[in-house]
Design a protein around this motif. Sequence first.
Motif, PDB file in Angstrom:
ATOM      1  N   HIS A   1       0.836  -1.210   0.000  1.00 19.61           N
ATOM      2  CA  HIS A   1       0.000   0.000   0.000  1.00 19.61           C
ATOM      3  C   HIS A   1       0.866   1.253   0.000  1.00 19.61           C
ATOM      4  N   LEU A   2       1.939   1.230   0.770  1.00 16.70           N
ATOM      5  CA  LEU A   2       2.823   2.388   0.844  1.00 16.70           C
ATOM      6  C   LEU A   2       3.527   2.614  -0.498  1.00 16.70           C
ATOM      7  N   ILE A   3       3.966   1.533  -1.135  1.00 19.23           N
ATOM      8  CA  ILE A   3       4.619   1.642  -2.442  1.00 19.23           C
ATOM      9  C   ILE A   3       3.667   2.273  -3.462  1.00 19.23           C
ATOM     10  N   LEU A   4       2.415   1.825  -3.461  1.00 16.00           N
ATOM     11  CA  LEU A   4       1.444   2.371  -4.410  1.00 16.00           C
ATOM     12  C   LEU A   4       1.137   3.832  -4.119  1.00 16.00           C
ATOM     13  N   ASP A   5       1.062   4.205  -2.847  1.00 19.53           N
ATOM     14  CA  ASP A   5       0.838   5.601  -2.477  1.00 19.53           C
ATOM     15  C   ASP A   5       1.995   6.478  -2.963  1.00 19.53           C
ATOM     16  N   LEU A   6       3.217   5.999  -2.763  1.00 22.98           N
ATOM     17  CA  LEU A   6       4.388   6.755  -3.205  1.00 22.98           C
ATOM     18  C   LEU A   6       4.406   6.896  -4.727  1.00 22.98           C
ATOM     19  N   LEU A   7       4.064   5.826  -5.417  1.00 22.36           N
ATOM     20  CA  LEU A   7       4.063   5.856  -6.876  1.00 22.36           C
ATOM     21  C   LEU A   7       3.011   6.830  -7.403  1.00 22.36           C
ATOM     22  N   ASN A   8       1.825   6.813  -6.809  1.00 19.64           N
ATOM     23  CA  ASN A   8       0.769   7.732  -7.242  1.00 19.64           C
ATOM     24  C   ASN A   8       1.142   9.180  -6.997  1.00 19.64           C
ATOM     25  N   ASN A   9       1.881   9.433  -5.922  1.00 19.36           N
ATOM     26  CA  ASN A   9       2.280  10.802  -5.585  1.00 19.36           C
ATOM     27  C   ASN A   9       3.468  11.284  -6.401  1.00 19.36           C
ATOM     28  N   GLU A  10       4.395  10.368  -6.729  1.00 17.40           N
ATOM     29  CA  GLU A  10       5.651  10.771  -7.344  1.00 17.40           C
ATOM     30  C   GLU A  10       5.779  10.393  -8.814  1.00 17.40           C
ATOM     31  N   GLY A  11       4.940   9.487  -9.297  1.00 19.51           N
ATOM     32  CA  GLY A  11       4.947   9.153 -10.704  1.00 19.51           C
ATOM     33  C   GLY A  11       5.917   8.062 -11.114  1.00 19.51           C
ATOM     34  N   LYS A  12       6.982   7.869 -10.359  1.00 19.04           N
ATOM     35  CA  LYS A  12       7.925   6.785 -10.634  1.00 19.04           C
ATOM     36  C   LYS A  12       8.683   6.457  -9.360  1.00 19.04           C
ATOM     37  N   LEU A  13       9.237   5.242  -9.311  1.00 17.17           N
ATOM     38  CA  LEU A  13       9.982   4.799  -8.139  1.00 17.17           C
ATOM     39  C   LEU A  13      11.284   4.151  -8.585  1.00 17.17           C
ATOM     40  N   ILE A  14      12.352   4.427  -7.850  1.00 14.95           N
ATOM     41  CA  ILE A  14      13.646   3.804  -8.075  1.00 14.95           C
ATOM     42  C   ILE A  14      13.853   2.762  -6.980  1.00 14.95           C
ATOM     43  N   ALA A  15      14.142   1.529  -7.366  1.00 17.30           N
ATOM     44  CA  ALA A  15      14.197   0.428  -6.403  1.00 17.30           C
ATOM     45  C   ALA A  15      15.222   0.665  -5.303  1.00 17.30           C
ATOM     46  N   THR A  16      16.402   1.163  -5.662  1.00 17.33           N
ATOM     47  CA  THR A  16      17.445   1.379  -4.645  1.00 17.33           C
ATOM     48  C   THR A  16      17.013   2.436  -3.630  1.00 17.33           C
ATOM     49  N   GLU A  17      16.389   3.503  -4.112  1.00 19.64           N
ATOM     50  CA  GLU A  17      15.912   4.547  -3.201  1.00 19.64           C
ATOM     51  C   GLU A  17      14.783   4.026  -2.332  1.00 19.64           C
ATOM     52  N   LEU A  18      13.904   3.240  -2.920  1.00 20.51           N
ATOM     53  CA  LEU A  18      12.764   2.695  -2.185  1.00 20.51           C
ATOM     54  C   LEU A  18      13.235   1.753  -1.086  1.00 20.51           C
ATOM     55  N   SER A  19      14.288   1.011  -1.345  1.00 24.63           N
ATOM     56  CA  SER A  19      14.850   0.118  -0.337  1.00 24.63           C
ATOM     57  C   SER A  19      15.270   0.886   0.903  1.00 24.63           C
ATOM     58  N   SER A  20      15.945   2.027   0.695  1.00 23.16           N
ATOM     59  CA  SER A  20      16.387   2.848   1.828  1.00 23.16           C
ATOM     60  C   SER A  20      15.213   3.495   2.544  1.00 23.16           C
TER      61      SER A  20
END
Length: 250
Positions: free
Chosen positions: A8-27
């Motif tokens: 749910h958090l990943i989807l919220d971040l994606l909807n807000n930011e438009g894209k996600l970088i796996a390495t940044e998301l890990s941190s």
Amino acid sequence: MLKEERHHLILDLLNNEGKLIATELSSRLNVSEDTIRRDLRELDGMGVLHRVHGGALLKGASTVKFEEKFNQAPEAKTHIAEVGLKLIRNDQVIIIDGGTTTLTFAQQLPFDLKATVITNSPPVAVALSHHPNIEVVMLGGRLFKESLVNTGIATIQALEDIRADIYFMGTHSVHPQTGISIPDQEEAFIKRKMVNISAETVVLAEAHKLGTASTYVAAHVNEISYLVTESCVSSNVLIEYEKLGITVLQ
């Protein structure tokens, strides 16, 4: 954190930011990169995002029947078509492919326009059948019923000896990094060929298609001459396309 909470958090971040970088998301989530990659793979499998190398992008809208899609946001399609008409001149060779926005565009072409229109879309061909000064060239092939366009090797071969002045493209997804993408591979091949034989390519896209990605790339962003979209799209979104040399019209 439970996996469901993380999803749910990943989807919220994606909807807000438009894209996600796996390495940044890990941190940010304080989990391993393997865990993030597994999460993105699972979410992609659910059809709620589009996984790409190194991260994820927003997924384009789900595919619906042509007739249903045509009735969605008719005013937006009409406004986009009206802006696209400014790029038309007499005596051009024009390619118009399939889609509900391109069909609306074809319906808006001036009745006194003198041009040759090449299309793989039966609805576009029918819409132009009563224009007295437009020669309509209908490309053959296998009818892809979902999008109401002709595809396949016969369509590709028919395009081999054509050189067009301008190509008006309908699309499923537009992204400044991944380019123009759609769900069907054969249709993507046709669009790619149309780009290659046209002096200019104009993408007609409603606001919800921007910043999203689909499975098959039809054109890279540096192959696009114009992006025509809705007036409601913010300059912060459009500047990413303008930086790449695309002329944006609203």
